[in-house]
Enzyme design. Structure first.
Site, PDB file in Angstrom:
ATOM      1  N   LYS A  42       0.841  -1.191   0.000  1.00 22.89           N
ATOM      2  CA  LYS A  42       0.000   0.000   0.000  1.00 22.89           C
ATOM      3  C   LYS A  42       0.882   1.250   0.000  1.00 22.89           C
ATOM      4  O   LYS A  42       1.516   1.589   0.993  1.00 22.89           O
ATOM      5  CB  LYS A  42      -0.937  -0.012   1.210  1.00 22.89           C
ATOM      6  CG  LYS A  42      -2.037  -1.058   1.100  1.00 22.89           C
ATOM      7  CD  LYS A  42      -2.868  -0.858  -0.150  1.00 22.89           C
ATOM      8  CE  LYS A  42      -3.869  -1.966  -0.366  1.00 22.89           C
ATOM      9  NZ  LYS A  42      -4.650  -1.786  -1.608  1.00 22.89           N
ATOM     10  N   LYS A  71     -13.063  -6.976  -8.505  1.00 26.75           N
ATOM     11  CA  LYS A  71     -13.701  -7.055  -7.195  1.00 26.75           C
ATOM     12  C   LYS A  71     -15.189  -7.347  -7.389  1.00 26.75           C
ATOM     13  O   LYS A  71     -15.897  -6.605  -8.069  1.00 26.75           O
ATOM     14  CB  LYS A  71     -13.493  -5.764  -6.415  1.00 26.75           C
ATOM     15  CG  LYS A  71     -12.062  -5.584  -5.919  1.00 26.75           C
ATOM     16  CD  LYS A  71     -11.925  -4.333  -5.095  1.00 26.75           C
ATOM     17  CE  LYS A  71     -10.615  -4.338  -4.308  1.00 26.75           C
ATOM     18  NZ  LYS A  71      -9.424  -4.211  -5.172  1.00 26.75           N
TER      19      LYS A  71
END
Length: 367
Positions: A165, A265
């Protein structure tokens, strides 16, 4: 068979690490997840789960799942849950947008279809294209050395794929990528996921600075056009996520050669019916996928496992075992990670059963 009722439960999912940080200072400490039941006149109930990644990741938020179910739920009563395309067209006609609200209804109906047919959902989605699914581990944004230590720990647990991240200070992000890549083996995979957190100028600079490293660049900027500009300036393999939210954006991105991999997703696109269509388009076009969701617990993880298991291995870049990130079990029968892999249950449907003692009383009751 007809849908006779919908129920939803709110459940908190605390994190083993205590906190999950990503770009622009965003973080979550306890995820707010919604478990959904679709009931039928045949006495068969299907289950699903939807858990947005806070309210700053996509146009979705946890309370919106339940508010949306209150809106759309009465309008699917009386429909046949096994007519999945009919169901999805109807949901799109009575509620424009809000795919994350429709997703758990769609997924629960796949669970019903599996229970009716006696087949696991992965069989209905195309069959066992692979026996086990390779997983990645998301590494919460911290100082470079702290992220490297976490990668070393998860590598010892069997992971070989890591999503870093980034999307903060550009110089720190360069250090994050370099320090973490150094501790990995040549066969390990590193993805630098900015979650739209870089400007175009920052993304171009960072991609150039790490151009000598084996690293994937994921969703550097907020808009498709900005990402396409960065894509044209780097030789690093490129992943798109947030801007690929349906068949239309996928087809445009394929035509523009905008990425090498997509992050698919399930709730972002509206459930398994639409995710399967996008998966099949990706396979036909030679585009690998990370198959996952925004977040979740046992039921989301099971749903991911079924779609991923029915996807050819060469197009299954990675998947996510979200239930290993949290401290609360909400369903029996969910996949468990073994040496960096998971698989889907062979039981009918999703192969899970909610733990109602954990869920408590439903907060939404329709029908």
């Amino acid at each position: 068979m007809k849908i006779t009722g919908i129920k939803a439960w709110k459940v908190g999912l605390p994190l083993k690490e205590g906190r999950y940080n990503w770009s622009n200072g965003n973080f979550v400490e306890v995820f707010d997840s919604t478990v959904v039941a679709v009931e039928t006149d045949a006495g068969i109930t299907g289950y699903a789960e939807c858990c947005p990644l806070g309210s700053a990741y996509l146009p979705a938020y946890a309370h919106g799942v339940r508010a949306g179910l209150e809106e759309i739920g009465p309008k699917v009563i009386g429909l046949d849950p096994t007519d999945l395309n009919v169901l999805n067209r109807h949901m799109d006609s009575v509620l424009r947008g809000h795919p994350y609200v429709k997703a758990p209804i769609d997924i629960a109906c796949w669970d019903i279809l599996g229970k009716v047919s006696g087949l696991p959902v992965y069989k209905l989605l195309g069959g066992a294209a692979q026996e086990k699914v390779a997983l990645y581990r998301a590494i919460s944004q911290e100082a470079p050395e702290a992220m490297a230590r976490k990668i070393a720990g998860y590598k010892a647990e069997g992971y070989t794929k890591f999503q870093l991240k980034v999307g903060g200070d550009a110089d720190q992000d360069i250090d994050r990528i370099r320090v973490t890549r150094e501790i990995l083996d040549a066969t390990d995979t590193l993805v630098a996921d900015a979650n739209t957190g870089w400007t175009r100028a920052e993304a171009a600079r960072i991609a150039a600075e790490v151009g000598d490293l084996d690293v994937y660049i994921e969703q550097p900027c907020p808009t498709y056009e900005e990402c396409l500009s960065v894509r044209a300036r780097t030789a690093r393999p490129f992943v798109l996520d947030e801007v690929i939210d349906g068949v239309g954006t996928l087809m445009k991105a394929l035509a523009d050669d905008a990425m090498d991999i997509i992050n698919l997703k399930i709730s972002k696109v509206g459930g398994l019916t639409k995710a399967r269509l996008m998966r099949d388009i990706c396979v036909a076009s030679g585009t690998p996928m990370t198959i996952e969701d925004t977040w979740g617990g046992d039921i989301v993880t099971a749903t991911i496992a079924h779609l991923a298991r029915s996807t050819p291995e060469e197009f299954s870049f990675s998947a996510t075992d979200f239930n290993s990130y949290g401290t609360v079990d909400i369903a029996k029968g969910a996949p468990k990670r073994v040496n960096g892999f998971m698989t889907a249950s062979d039981a009918p449907g999703l192969g899970i059963e909610p733990i109602f003692e954990v869920l408590g009383e439903p907060v939404v009751v329709i029908g």
